[in-house]
Design an enzyme around this catalytic site. Structure first.
Site, PDB file in Angstrom:
ATOM      1  N   TYR A  62      -9.943   3.574 -30.231  1.00 39.82           N
ATOM      2  CA  TYR A  62      -9.359   4.658 -30.965  1.00 39.82           C
ATOM      3  C   TYR A  62      -8.841   5.908 -30.358  1.00 39.82           C
ATOM      4  O   TYR A  62      -9.607   6.136 -29.164  1.00 39.82           O
ATOM      5  CB  TYR A  62     -10.044   4.899 -32.401  1.00 39.82           C
ATOM      6  CG  TYR A  62     -11.437   5.656 -32.574  1.00 39.82           C
ATOM      7  CD1 TYR A  62     -12.003   6.241 -31.608  1.00 39.82           C
ATOM      8  CD2 TYR A  62     -12.256   5.143 -33.641  1.00 39.82           C
ATOM      9  CE1 TYR A  62     -13.162   6.736 -31.899  1.00 39.82           C
ATOM     10  CE2 TYR A  62     -13.329   5.537 -33.780  1.00 39.82           C
ATOM     11  CZ  TYR A  62     -14.073   6.449 -32.722  1.00 39.82           C
ATOM     12  OH  TYR A  62     -15.302   6.960 -33.433  1.00 39.82           O
ATOM     13  N   GLU A  63      -8.182   6.794 -30.781  1.00 35.40           N
ATOM     14  CA  GLU A  63      -7.537   7.927 -30.049  1.00 35.40           C
ATOM     15  C   GLU A  63      -6.997   7.594 -28.709  1.00 35.40           C
ATOM     16  O   GLU A  63      -7.011   8.405 -27.747  1.00 35.40           O
ATOM     17  CB  GLU A  63      -8.861   8.876 -30.019  1.00 35.40           C
ATOM     18  CG  GLU A  63      -8.363  10.105 -30.093  1.00 35.40           C
ATOM     19  CD  GLU A  63      -7.751  10.691 -31.134  1.00 35.40           C
ATOM     20  OE1 GLU A  63      -8.292  10.576 -32.410  1.00 35.40           O
ATOM     21  OE2 GLU A  63      -6.500  11.633 -30.970  1.00 35.40           O
TER      22      GLU A  63
END
Lengths: 569, 569
Positions: B427-428
């Protein structure tokens, strides 16, 4: 996304990389003609794709459970197990004397990998039976053989291994389970064992335990251990399971993965058992089967790696995301996705070739009785175990990464491979123990087995000089570095300096062997994907070698200079 | 085994490795005196050890659940969150104008790491709020700021980020959620968003969503995206949550880890929202906070690594198994166990120092407005994110291995770290995207930021020549190799040749930076564990560099020569 057993890949490897012809030229294995091998691989493929693979997710969603003292297995597992048994697959390498096919372990290794790729949790059950069959063939009395082997080979009964106790994991010598002579040829076994894989279940009519225990007045440590066969149901005079034995399942472990495989805590309360092998001969019997079991576990890692790779590749082919430099519409167009998938595939090839060449050495040892083949098999075994399982873990992890956010959503299935395969680097001797075995016992021949393998790498490099000059040179250089690393280890007076570098050394050896096998494959099929995969391995994987050998040769000093007790207080 | 926040380690790093004095010497951060820093680190330690850490296992055993359309969080999470909010920790780096403490991000990075080590599933909630606070501070109107910032900074409300849609993961430009002008200054938002972390819960009175959506007639791709603030409960004129908004939770994801963190599928049905920033300015607003969020995620990896390391070390200290060469009675006497634990610790130090130096660069950028600090921060961010999370995954995995068979038994807790930390590499911005960012955008300055960091490494090596000559020389050589690797990447005409080596290049950079920070630490404390840990890193970790740089410089060719479509058919 369904698993597809890599049947044609095995055919290629057997023919071009591990030279199955050499095995089938022996009298012992002369019945394994190319036609037989082909037919068997194809049959295994059908079994795995059609019947076993659909169980993979079932086992995860509906774990084995203990109900009223008896283990209820996951939906479909009983039918899956019966399909394996009815195909005769338990006895692929077992002696024909008790109903086995007597075929090479090399083929059995292909079977084990494909079953593991289809459903590792279920595959553990037949794997344990295989180990028990082997132990009994080598060490049991004729009487025990006559009762147990036909049932195990047919799959009517299944086998387990009972070594571990809470205080005795890797340190088998600390086992405390006791055996008392009943005076009638049988013994009463009392003690608790943990981590007993498929220790109980409902997929076959009897469960046969091999139990390490200590006779009265036996010496402490491993020398004092004896091996006993302890069935869940005691067979009557006709060998029919009849009376219950004093063995119960205390509980099942709640594990990271392999939810379909019941991992039992077993309690033996004066359970009736019979000696297998000589009194105090337990470790000898264990060692017989341990090598092959270790190869089997390495093969599990490769099977999961193959399944995880197929799963990730299928996802990448379908997934559209972002503009790609190559104009390809799926994420396969992204260089880093290709780097991940290519690395996964290249390592699977390397690990599989190492495992098959280890199996081939065991077959040749069996067929010829040669000490040289035995030494080669012994040397390759810890490498096959640790590199196969490390590859399983690394590939499954990279498979999650290829999936992006979907990778951590359980419904996708990518994460289950990670969870299931993790323990393979631990059981049947942790990979750290494999490393210690390699640089300790397996180098105790002064490096003879190691140098003979390195010499073969040089031969492969020499033979490839015309077709693949750059890679042949790189392989030659790698062999020289590996030789130097091996010599360094051998020169250490303190064995602990070897142990300090054992895991990186094992991995370095695997890297070089993998390069050798890739080059052989490319020579056999110089155009197309084989050569491309080989080049990728030489560009991406083999360069690890320098770092690994530096680690292998850094000695125990830096590790013991650090004070772990001073910390966190 | 309880988590102990590494308070004194942070103090040492701030003082001797990342030079917090430079930050606190600026007017902007002059209030962060050594006493304040000490007191704050100590307070965070108490919070994490005493209140947050006990929630780690609770969240795993009792996942967040969707009940009648509302998320019920894990037992104790509400109290844990309130303790974080009441400590004022949401606003550690927020502007004092809206109730924040205005302290350096470097300190906030320490906070985030310790909260993550204590309980990552809970820490995600404040991390998301921090990101939203930052976005609003930079881009929201004064009206929005006045309503939302005090509530977010106090922790009465929490924030979320809504980017991803099923067809738009890493490819944010494919977002389809629509925004229609209501004519009263507000907009009606309609669409579905997935992977919304803490998208709903019962730990605070309101949930504030930042949503990327497309205005009518907006261009396709990222240029056409606008950012909207959409609260779950619409505040009345006094800012009190009053009327429900048109946003619902459709379902929660069933994830590998982070069971205590509700990951929601959110449905917006004409939900009322307000523009944050300019129309079509969504990506600009996203990018503001994305860098810091990426650093935050890298920090999560390090926090989990620290917790997993402590957990494994405690186990190893207690566990007796086998005779050890050193005569030590626990498995700490085994060289390979020390190799694993030492490697874990050495990498945690390296990753933590990189993250803190990235945070320090952001602070200096904020305090001085200097473009040079900005470039440095931008360059270090993808390294901090990817190396921090890779370290989290690798250390957690090694922690399981240290535990042996106990490692895969869920009750032990070692496996949970692996499951929880896995998604941080995804994620990110996946770690592959971090690599592309590094060799693409972050090298688009012609390598200025990279070479300036390499120059600093050389300075460190020069300064250490007397005290640690061998390591100083090794670091100097490493800097030269890294410079050559960087020059090679810059010389490629085809950007895809850079992309092909981006992940190994990022890791190579981290390896060298890590060596630099280890050497600095050893210089500051030349006797004892710091120097021992530095030497271990130079013996075991830094040697990876050669292989990594070879991979980084192998180009796209080998990756595209492989035909993935021809396979498995």
């Amino acid at each position: 996304m369904p698993y597809t057993a890599p049947v044609s890949e095995f055919k290629f490897l057997l023919e071009h990389v591990v030279d199955i012809a050499q095995i089938t030229a022996t009298e012992r294995f002369c019945e394994a003609t190319p036609d037989v091998v082909d037919a068997i691989l194809r049959e295994i493929g059908h079994l795995c794709d059609g019947i076993i693979a659909p169980l993979q997710r079932e086992g995860d969603l509906h774990p084995a459970a203990l109900e009223n003292g008896v283990v209820r297995t996951s939906p479909g597992f009983a039918a899956g197990y019966r399909a394996i048994a009815e195909g005769g697959w338990l006895g692929l390498s077992a002696s024909p004397e008790h109903g086995g096919m007597g075929l090479p372990l090399t083929l059995n290794t292909a079977l084990n990998e494909m079953l593991s790729g289809a459903c590792l949790a279920l595959q553990l059950c037949p794997l344990l039976s295989q180990g028990q069959i082997e132990a009994l063939e080598h060490h049991a009395s004729d009487e025990i053989k006559a009762v147990y082997l036909p049932k195990l080979v047919s799959g009517e009964w299944t086998g387990t291994m009972n070594l571990t106790e809470p205080q005795a994991g890797s340190d088998v010598g600390a086992v405390q389970t006791r055996a008392r002579d009943n005076g009638d040829g049988s013994f009463a076994i009392t003690g608790q064992k943990i981590y007993i894989t498929w220790g109980d279940h409902d997929v076959a009519e009897n469960v046969v335990h091999l139990v390490l225990a200590r006779l009265p007045d036996a010496p402490t440590g491993t020398r004092g251990l004896s091996l006993f066969i302890v069935p869940k149901w005691l067979p009557d005079a006709d060998g029919v399971p009849d009376a219950p034995n004093g063995v119960t399942v205390v509980s099942l472990e709640h594990k990271l993965g392999l939810h379909g495989s019941p991992t039992c805590v077993m309690q033996y309360d004066g359970a009736t058992g019979w000696l297998v092998g000589a009194p105090q001969g337990g470790m000898a019997a264990m060692f017989t089967m341990m090598n092959n079991a270790r190869l089997g576990v390495g093969t599990q890692g490769i099977g999961v790696a193959e399944a995880a790779f197929q799963h990730a590749l299928a996802y990448a082919r379908d997934r559209r995301q972002g503009r790609t430099p190559s104009g390809e519409r799926s994420i396969l167009g992204h260089a880093d996705v290709r780097r991940m998938l290519g690395g996964m595939q290249a390592d699977i090839f390397a690990a599989r070739a190492i495992a098959l060449s280890c199996a081939a050495a065991i077959d040749m040892q069996q067929a010829t009785g040669s000490a040289e083949w035995a030494a080669r098999a012994a040397f390759l075994t810890p490498i096959a175990k640790a590199f196969g399982t490390d590859t399983g873990i690394a590939v499954a992890n990279e498979g999650v990464q290829v999936h992006g956010g979907m990778g951590v959503i359980e419904e996708t299935g990518a994460a289950q491979f990670c969870r299931d395969v993790r323990v393979t680097a631990i059981y049947e001797g942790t990979n750290g123990i494999q490393g210690m075995d390699l640089v300790g016992r397996k180098l105790s021949d002064g490096g003879e087995a190691a140098f003979s393998l390195i010499k073969e790498v040089e031969d492969t490099a020499r033979a490839a000089r015309d077709a693949f000059s750059a890679e042949a040179e790189a392989l030659w250089d790698a062999a020289q570095s590996l030789r130097e690393g091996t010599e360094w280890l051998l020169a250490q007076d303190d064995l602990n300096d070897r142990f300090a570098g054992s895991v990186p050394f094992l991995r370095a050896f695997a890297r070089v062997l993998g390069a050798q096998f890739h080059l052989r494959a490319a020579q056999a099929a110089p155009r197309g994907n084989r050569a491309a995969l080989m080049r990728l391995y030489f560009a991406q994987q083999l360069p690890e070698l320098g770092g690994l050998l530096a680690q292998a040769q850094s000695g125990a000093g830096p590790l013991y200079a650090l004070d772990f007790h001073a910390q966190g207080d």
